[in-house]
Design an enzyme around this catalytic site. Structure first.
Site, PDB file in Angstrom:
ATOM      1  N   PHE A  66     -13.743   2.748   5.059  1.00  0.00           N
ATOM      2  CA  PHE A  66     -12.798   1.970   4.261  1.00  0.00           C
ATOM      3  C   PHE A  66     -12.459   2.769   3.003  1.00  0.00           C
ATOM      4  O   PHE A  66     -13.322   3.052   2.181  1.00  0.00           O
ATOM      5  CB  PHE A  66     -13.360   0.598   3.887  1.00  0.00           C
ATOM      6  CG  PHE A  66     -12.306  -0.289   3.295  1.00  0.00           C
ATOM      7  CD1 PHE A  66     -11.401  -0.952   4.116  1.00  0.00           C
ATOM      8  CD2 PHE A  66     -12.183  -0.427   1.923  1.00  0.00           C
ATOM      9  CE1 PHE A  66     -10.395  -1.746   3.574  1.00  0.00           C
ATOM     10  CE2 PHE A  66     -11.180  -1.220   1.366  1.00  0.00           C
ATOM     11  CZ  PHE A  66     -10.294  -1.885   2.202  1.00  0.00           C
TER      12      PHE A  66
ATOM     13  N   ASP B 184       0.989   2.896   4.604  1.00  0.00           N
ATOM     14  CA  ASP B 184      -0.108   3.555   3.895  1.00  0.00           C
ATOM     15  C   ASP B 184      -1.149   4.081   4.876  1.00  0.00           C
ATOM     16  O   ASP B 184      -1.607   5.210   4.793  1.00  0.00           O
ATOM     17  CB  ASP B 184      -0.749   2.619   2.859  1.00  0.00           C
ATOM     18  CG  ASP B 184      -1.222   1.284   3.443  1.00  0.00           C
ATOM     19  OD1 ASP B 184      -0.962   0.995   4.635  1.00  0.00           O
ATOM     20  OD2 ASP B 184      -1.858   0.512   2.695  1.00  0.00           O
TER      21      ASP B 184
ATOM     22  N   LYS C 243      -6.221   6.345  11.092  1.00  0.00           N
ATOM     23  CA  LYS C 243      -7.601   6.288  11.611  1.00  0.00           C
ATOM     24  C   LYS C 243      -7.514   6.164  13.123  1.00  0.00           C
ATOM     25  O   LYS C 243      -7.524   5.047  13.660  1.00  0.00           O
ATOM     26  CB  LYS C 243      -8.308   5.040  11.066  1.00  0.00           C
ATOM     27  CG  LYS C 243      -8.711   5.080   9.618  1.00  0.00           C
ATOM     28  CD  LYS C 243      -9.553   3.821   9.328  1.00  0.00           C
ATOM     29  CE  LYS C 243      -9.684   3.498   7.903  1.00  0.00           C
ATOM     30  NZ  LYS C 243     -10.255   2.160   7.674  1.00  0.00           N
TER      31      LYS C 243
ATOM     32  N   GLY D 203       0.778  -1.242   0.000  1.00  0.00           N
ATOM     33  CA  GLY D 203       0.000   0.000   0.000  1.00  0.00           C
ATOM     34  C   GLY D 203       0.803   1.283   0.000  1.00  0.00           C
ATOM     35  O   GLY D 203       0.332   2.305  -0.481  1.00  0.00           O
TER      36      GLY D 203
ATOM     37  N   ASP E 294      -4.550   1.676  11.243  1.00  0.00           N
ATOM     38  CA  ASP E 294      -5.956   1.472  11.576  1.00  0.00           C
ATOM     39  C   ASP E 294      -6.019   0.919  13.009  1.00  0.00           C
ATOM     40  O   ASP E 294      -6.045   1.683  13.968  1.00  0.00           O
ATOM     41  CB  ASP E 294      -6.506   0.507  10.507  1.00  0.00           C
ATOM     42  CG  ASP E 294      -7.971   0.178  10.658  1.00  0.00           C
ATOM     43  OD1 ASP E 294      -8.664   0.855  11.416  1.00  0.00           O
ATOM     44  OD2 ASP E 294      -8.433  -0.773  10.006  1.00  0.00           O
TER      45      ASP E 294
END
Ligand code: 5GP
Length: 184
Positions: A157, A105, A136, A50, A108
């Site tokens: 997402f 990237d 996030k 990513g 989360d």
């Protein structure tokens, strides 16, 4: 470079970050990293797959001496984290004695970055810092330090600018939120 906030892509609900916003922010991060590592040779470790798009822009906005290596980890299937992180590709070079900047990237749950930081601890680098294009913060399961953050985003997402859904959408020049029935 596009600043369009709308897309006609059938799988994308909305554009969250435009190409122009992204390029501007990466240039700022590059300038900050250049100042922080002035006089040192930085090794950027890109977490596959990513972060490769952001790495390309970030490297070119760093003015000092800079090397690159790659590491592969996997924890996601579709839009869900399995919670189990596994190494899929190791570094080519020995990180011992080097100033390492892990380039992600997106952070989360934090599980991937936590795994990588623990892995690097055992390998004797001179320093290890972290950079993530997206963050996030509301999704953390484990607390991890992210020194350089591109953008904090809500719990949705996202795809594009390197981020995929089942290997698709990495080539989108913006970051978009996927439709709930997207990617079919
Ligand atoms: P974490 O281990 O912090 O939960 O997640 C890290 C990895 O999960 C990222 O490197 C990325 O591959 C994947 N991931 C987490 N959130 C998203 C998202 O919103 N979109 C995409 N495409 N991948 C995500």
């Amino acid at each position: 470079m596009s600043d369009r906030t709308h897309t006609s892509h059938p799988d994308i609900e909305k554009v969250l970050l435009t190409e122009r916003q992204i390029k501007a922010r990466i240039a700022e991060l590059g300038a900050q990293i250049s100042r922080d590592y002035s006089g040192r040779c930085l090794t950027m470790v890109s977490v596959l797959k990513g972060s490769v798009i952001v790495l390309g822009d970030l490297m070119r906005s760093v003015s000092g001496d800079c090397c690159v290596d790659f590491i592969g980890v996997s924890s996601y299937t579709g839009t869900k984290s399995s919670g189990v992180v596994r190494l899929t590709l190791d570094l080519r070079e020995n990180p011992e004695g080097k100033d390492i900047l892990i380039v992600e990237d997106i952070v989360d749950t934090g599980l991937t970055l936590h795994y990588l930081l623990e892995n690097f601890k055992t390998r004797g680098p001179r320093s290890v810092e972290t950079c993530s294009f997206l963050n996030k913060p509301s999704c953390r399961k484990v607390s991890v330090p992210v020194k350089y953050v591109g953008f904090d985003i809500p719990n949705e997402f996202v795809v594009g600018f390197g981020l995929d859904h089942n290997e698709r959408f990495r080539n989108l020049p913006y970051v978009g939120v996927m439709r709930s029935n997207g990617g079919k």
